[in-house]
Structure formats: C-alpha cells, structure tokens
Motif scaffolding. Sequence first.
Motif: not given
Length: 302
Positions: A13-16, A20-28, A275-277
């Motif tokens: 969970n911490n690794w994702v 990946p999560e910030p890159i996909l959500l913000v970048g995407g 992550r909180r967003a």
Amino acid sequence: MTLSIAEQIAFLNNWVGNYPEPILLVGGGLILTLYVRFMPLAYFRHAIGIMQGKYDQKGEKGEISHYQALAGAISATVGMGNISGVAIAIATGGPGAVFWMWVCALLGMVTKFFECSLAIMYRKPDEEGNLQGGPMYYMELGMGRVGKYMGVAFAIFGLIGCLPLFTANQLTEVLRYLVITPMGFGDGLYVNLGIGLGLVVLTALVILGGIKRIGEVAGYLFPVMVGVYMLMALWILGTNAGKIPSMFVLIFTDAFSGQAVQGGTLGALIIIGVRRAAFSNEAGIGTSPMMHGAAKTNQPSR
C-alpha cells in the motif's frame, strides 16, 4: 525476516501510494486536462444545465436521471473522506498538503469526466435488462480479452478496497454516544447486534431495489446531506473568520516548502496531498462511473 500478511499489505500500500498513484493521478489528470483544453472546467455552467435536465431528450437509454446519478456519486463521496481525509493530510503533511489536495481536485474533475464518459460509451444490460456501466464494463468492452481480465480484477479488488469506506462504524458511534448512552442502555452484545441489524434492514431496503431505487433515495437525501454539510462548514468558517487570511497564507507558503512534513521534502508533501485527495474526491478510483453509467443519455459527454 518473514513479514506477516498485514505487513505485506501495508508495504504494498505504501509503495503504490508513494510512486504509481501520484504519477497516475496527477500526471494522468494533467495530460487529460490539456488534451480536452480544460473543457470540464470551462463548461461548468453547461454541466449545471445538464444536471437540471435542460438537455434531456425523450427515448434516451438509461435507468436514472443525471441528477440522480450525481446525487448517488456524491453521496458516497462527501463525508468521511472529506473530513477525516483533510484532517489526516494536515496532521501528517502540514497545511501545505491542502494546496496539493486542491490541485488534485481540479485535475480530478477532468479525470472523472473521462471516467463517466467511458461508462456511457461502453455499457451493457445486465441479466434483468438494466443498463450498467463502470470500469469493469468499459475495460471488457473496450480493451478486448485482456480488458475482461482487468475488469474482473477491478471488481474483486474494488469490492475488497471499498469495505473500509463504509460509514457503519461512524454511525454506530454517533448512535451510541448521542442516543443509546443518554437513554441509559448499556454497551453490550444485544445493543451492538440491534444497531447492526437495523443498518442491514435499512441498507437492504435501498440496494435490493437496484440502481433505480439507489438513485431515487440518493436524490432525496442528497440536498439535505450537502445542505447540512455546507451549513456546518460555513458556521466553522464564520466563527473563525479572523483566522482565514492567515490560514490561506500558511497553506500557500507551506505548499512549496514541505517544512511541516516529516523529512522536510516537497515530494513527500505532494504524495501526502495526492493520497488524501484520492480518498477525499475518489477521482480515478472508479466508483463514480458506476452511478453515471446508468444515466439516461445517449451522449457520453453529458
């Protein structure tokens, strides 16, 4: 050293969440925003007109109105994530985390625009003939065989991942401290069992009626819920009006320093905000398209 299952899940969970999560959500979200030239933000007034039914046409396929779809989606979004999510972000990342939550919210509007549009473009009737949409459907119908496996995986992981989002625990605590304890009842097995059975009955009356009843109930509760939420937020702002300017200054100055977060790095601050967003507005999570995929329209962009 062998890690327990809980420790392995926490590590994953911490690794994702850190990579990946910030890159996909913000970048995407940024790529999609530029691709459509800020359309969902620029046509906000038009979106309100769609919700009000100004552009509805007779004979359009679907199960619920645009308003009911919006009500169902937001009723599952506003609440625990918006309150505790922001509080956790500030506690762990400082006031600057709020700024990055705002950024993710604006980009998330565009992400949701694409999610919900795809839910209309690729949807199909269920066993009872009702049109259904969502990530599992547009993965299967739009990506071929690989997409079908991805859709099944999404449905399974989504079921597991949404379990902690249920607000039954919070509602139980509210009932216990505001109703049960003042009335002199104890905190035993039968009290908890009674609350649990009551919640099961009320929930069953709604969800067993299918997407139409969920939309109808959400449509009635939505104005009350959002109204109370907004009034309480305005009351808090009103009672602390003198501190608002300094709070804005603190948010913007800390947003690019990262001094309040552990380690003092800007990257760590952005990760906390992202992550909180995601927990707060659910953009990119895939839950909102399930409601909007049942909307009565033949135009995906609506």
